[in-house]
Design a protein around this motif. Structure first.
Motif, PDB file in Angstrom:
ATOM      1  N   UNK A 108       0.740  -1.256   0.011  1.00 12.79           N
ATOM      2  CA  UNK A 108       0.026  -0.030  -0.156  1.00 12.79           C
ATOM      3  C   UNK A 108       0.907   1.254   0.030  1.00 12.79           C
ATOM      4  N   UNK A 109       1.855   1.372   1.038  1.00 14.73           N
ATOM      5  CA  UNK A 109       2.655   2.307   0.792  1.00 14.73           C
ATOM      6  C   UNK A 109       3.458   2.660  -0.437  1.00 14.73           C
ATOM      7  N   UNK A 110       3.857   1.679  -0.968  1.00 17.39           N
ATOM      8  CA  UNK A 110       4.706   1.719  -2.359  1.00 17.39           C
ATOM      9  C   UNK A 110       3.803   2.087  -3.312  1.00 17.39           C
ATOM     10  N   UNK A 111       2.396   1.562  -3.351  1.00 16.96           N
ATOM     11  CA  UNK A 111       1.512   1.825  -4.628  1.00 16.96           C
ATOM     12  C   UNK A 111       0.967   3.187  -4.347  1.00 16.96           C
ATOM     13  N   UNK A 112       0.854   3.673  -3.219  1.00 17.85           N
ATOM     14  CA  UNK A 112       0.465   4.999  -2.972  1.00 17.85           C
ATOM     15  C   UNK A 112       1.576   6.007  -3.704  1.00 17.85           C
ATOM     16  N   UNK A 113       2.836   5.656  -3.320  1.00 16.67           N
ATOM     17  CA  UNK A 113       3.829   6.766  -3.772  1.00 16.67           C
ATOM     18  C   UNK A 113       3.757   6.381  -5.294  1.00 16.67           C
ATOM     19  N   UNK A 114       3.701   5.285  -5.971  1.00 14.18           N
ATOM     20  CA  UNK A 114       3.679   4.762  -7.376  1.00 14.18           C
ATOM     21  C   UNK A 114       2.627   5.503  -7.976  1.00 14.18           C
ATOM     22  N   UNK A 115       1.190   5.720  -7.319  1.00 24.30           N
ATOM     23  CA  UNK A 115       0.221   6.282  -8.008  1.00 24.30           C
ATOM     24  C   UNK A 115       0.657   7.890  -7.973  1.00 24.30           C
TER      25      UNK A 115
END
Length: 156
Positions: A45-52
């Protein structure tokens, strides 16, 4: 002394069963599998948040600039880890309140602080959107998981 409820799940309190829904996970000892799974979901989730966010504002988020992605991601990854430590989330990894709210709060406060200290942006729209998005994700997946686990049929 550990006993078993009607659904053969170990409990510390025989008056609670798996049908207690949201309260049931408080009595079940967390397994190593659920702890690692929860930690991995929070990391994704943390990485996906940054990726988005990088994909929306900076173009190719990971492929085009892996160093920029890592620079944007580390404050939130560290902050989520701080949240795990402060809340002792390994004790109740699926609890939306005991784990989810604390991890969310740490991810927002510590993550934004680390971004500010490291010279990354903390524009007002980001400071408004990030907490809302992270709350929906870090707390929301636990609500869904708990409901799913409470509704599943008992093990044979």
């Amino acid at each position: 002394m550990t006993t078993h409820d009607d659904n053969r799940r170990p409990t510390m309190n025989p008056s609670r069963t798996a049908t207690d829904g949201m309260r049931a996970a408080k009595t079940w000892p967390a397994s190593g599998r659920s702890i690692w799974t929860a930690a991995l979901v929070d990391l994704v989730i943390a990485l996906g948040f940054v990726l988005a966010g990088r994909g929306t504002h900076d173009g190719p988020a990971l492929v085009g600039d892996p160093q920029g992605f890592a620079e944007s991601a580390w404050p939130f990854v560290v902050a989520a880890a701080v949240g795990w430590l402060v809340t002792r989330a390994w004790r109740w990894p699926l609890s939306p309140v005991r784990a989810g709210v604390g991890i969310w709060a740490a991810t927002v406060v510590v993550g934004m602080s680390l971004r500010a200290v490291s010279g990354q942006g903390t524009a007002l729209p980001f400071v408004i959107v990030a907490p809302l998005t992270l709350a929906a994700l870090l707390i929301g997946w636990r609500v869904v998981a708990r409901r799913f686990l409470a509704a599943r049929p008992p093990d044979p």
